[in-house]
Enzyme design. Sequence first.
Site, PDB file in Angstrom:
ATOM      1  CG  HIS A  46      -0.191   0.114   2.524  1.00  0.00           C
ATOM      2  ND1 HIS A  46       0.379  -0.971   3.157  1.00  0.00           N
ATOM      3  CD2 HIS A  46       0.079   1.194   3.310  1.00  0.00           C
ATOM      4  CE1 HIS A  46       0.956  -0.582   4.279  1.00  0.00           C
ATOM      5  NE2 HIS A  46       0.803   0.729   4.391  1.00  0.00           N
ATOM      6  CG  ASP A  48       1.691   4.250   4.696  1.00  0.00           C
ATOM      7  OD1 ASP A  48       0.528   3.957   5.015  1.00  0.00           O
ATOM      8  OD2 ASP A  48       2.651   3.465   4.802  1.00  0.00           O
ATOM      9  CE  LYS A 237      25.359  25.127  21.056  1.00  0.00           C
ATOM     10  NZ  LYS A 237      26.164  23.980  21.504  1.00  0.00           N
TER      11      LYS A 237
END
Length: 544
Positions: A46, A48, A237
Site C-alpha cells: 500500500h 502511505d 543544537k
Amino acid sequence: MALEEYKRKRNFSKTPEPAPDKEKGAIEAKEPCRYFIQRHDATRLHYDLRLEVDGVLKSWAVPKGPSLDPTQKRLAMEVEDHPLGYGTFEGNIPEGNYGAGSVMLWDRGRFEAVGPTPAREQLAHGELKFDLEGEKLHGGFALIKMKRTQKNEWLLIKHRDESAVDGWNIEDVNRSISTKRTQDEIAADAPLVKSTPSGRAPLAGAVRAAMPEEIEPMKAFLTDSPPEGTGWLYEIKWDGVRALGYVKNEKLKLYSRKSQPITAQYPELADFAKHVNAESAVVDGEIAVVDENGRPEFQLLQPRIMASGKAAIAEAAAAAPVTYYLFDLLYYNGFDLRKCPLIERKELLKSILSNHPRFRYSEHFEDQGKELLAQARKASLEGVIAKKAASLYESKRSAAWLKLKLVQQQEFVICGFTKKLRDTFASLMLGIYRDGKLEYAGNVGTGFNEASLNAIYHKLQPLITARSPFTTYKLPTSRGVTWVKPELVCEIKFAQWTKDSHLRAPVFLGLRPDADPKDCVREVAVPSETTAPPKKTARRVSGR
C-alpha cells in the site's frame, strides 16, 4: 498527545523508524507545508500519504496508491499521526515489529490547503481540499471522509486540472525519489543508485572545483534571544562533537573541527557513503549519543571520545552507538557549494540522503525561533541554533549563525589538579583566555566516575610542570596544586559566573580533544537586536 498511538505501537530499540522528537511535536507549521508518500510492502502493498499539519504528519494508508487520473477514486484509511522525521524514512522494518516490511520514499513535496480555512479545520469537518507540488504528484486533490461508517474511511480524489492524466499508471513511477531503488532493492538493503554527475551546477552560485582537502567549519556567536525579523532557520543544537564528512570513492573520512581524523573512532558510520546519493560530497554535522528519550547528551558520548584501540572502540560502539546529524552540504559532485544560500544547500542535502538510524538530516523550522526554543526547554535540550536562510558558508565565527543556549555550558582549559582523598585527583583547575592571557576560572570536582578519573589522570601525567600556566590568577590557595601545561580542554556545565569571574556549581561533562585551548574564552552574548559580532572578542566561543 498526538503521537502517543505511534509510540505505543513501536519499540524503537528494535525498529529503525524514528522516535518522536519532543522538541518538534507541538509546533504549528505555516502553510504551505510538506507532504510525503511512502510505498510500504507490509502484509499488503500500500501507499502511505502523510500531510504536515500542526507539527505532525497526518497519515492515511491508500491501498492502491494516489492517482493523477480524476476518474480513479482511491480508498484512504486514516491511521495514527506520525512524527515529522518519519517523512524521509526509507528502509526495512524487521519482522516481529508493527508494519514489518520494506518502506520506499515514493514522493515528497509541498502541500497547501485550498481556501481560507486551515487544513486542521477542514479535516475536522471531514473534507480537505489541497494542492500538491511534488516530484511525482501535482495539482489539486481532495480527501473526503465517507459517511455512514464507524471506521476512518476517506476517499482520495484528483481534481480535473492541468496536472490531470487520464489512464495514469502508478507502476510506471515505482522507484524511490531519494535513492532511485526499487522496492526489491530496498528489501534486500541494496546500496542506493548513485546519480551520475551531469556536469551542470546543482545550485546557482555553485563553483566547479576539486574537492577541498580541508575546510574549517563555520561557527556561531552566542546570543540571548531569537533574532528579530524573518529569513531565519532554526535547528536543534545537538550536544555532541562537530564532524565534517568527506565522501569519495565510496568511502567516508571524518574530521574534527581541528581537522583531526576521527573516522576510526566511529566504525558504525563507515558505510555512510552507501546512504548518500553522491559520487563525491563534503557534509557538515554533529556526532551525538542520545538517551532513551531521544535526547542528545554529551556525557554519553564521552566513552566514545576516550576509547582507544580497535577492540575498545568496538566495545564502546556496541554499548553507545552514535548518530550523525547532518545539517549542511558544502561540496557535491565536483562543485563547491559554499557560495550558495544555506536553505538551498540544506534542501539538496535532504534530497540526496537515504534515511537511516545512524545518519539523520537535521530538520529546521523557518522563523519559529521562540516556539522551537520553548519546545527545546521542555525537552531539556542544550539549546537552538539560528541561521540566516540566505547565508553563505564562511570558515569563521559568523553573526549569520547564532546559538541560543538553555544551559550554561562551555569549554575550559585544564591548568592543574588537586589531590586529597582520591588516588587520582580531587578537582581540576580551570582556566580561560582573556586578551591572550590565561586566567583562573575555578575548580571542578564533580561529574567524574572511576573510569574518567583514571583516564584523565593518565593524560595529565606527561603535562605536569613546575610552573603555573596562569599569567594572573586569584586562587584561594595554591598549596597542594599540581600544575600542568594548558593543552587539555574540557566541557563544563555550571550555574552562573560569580562577581569575581569564577564558576558557580561547575560539573565536568567530558574532555574536548577536538578543541583548541586558545579558543577557550568567556562567552558573551551578541545583543539580540543586532547580528553584528562583538568588538575584538570575535573568538569568544567554545561552541560548535
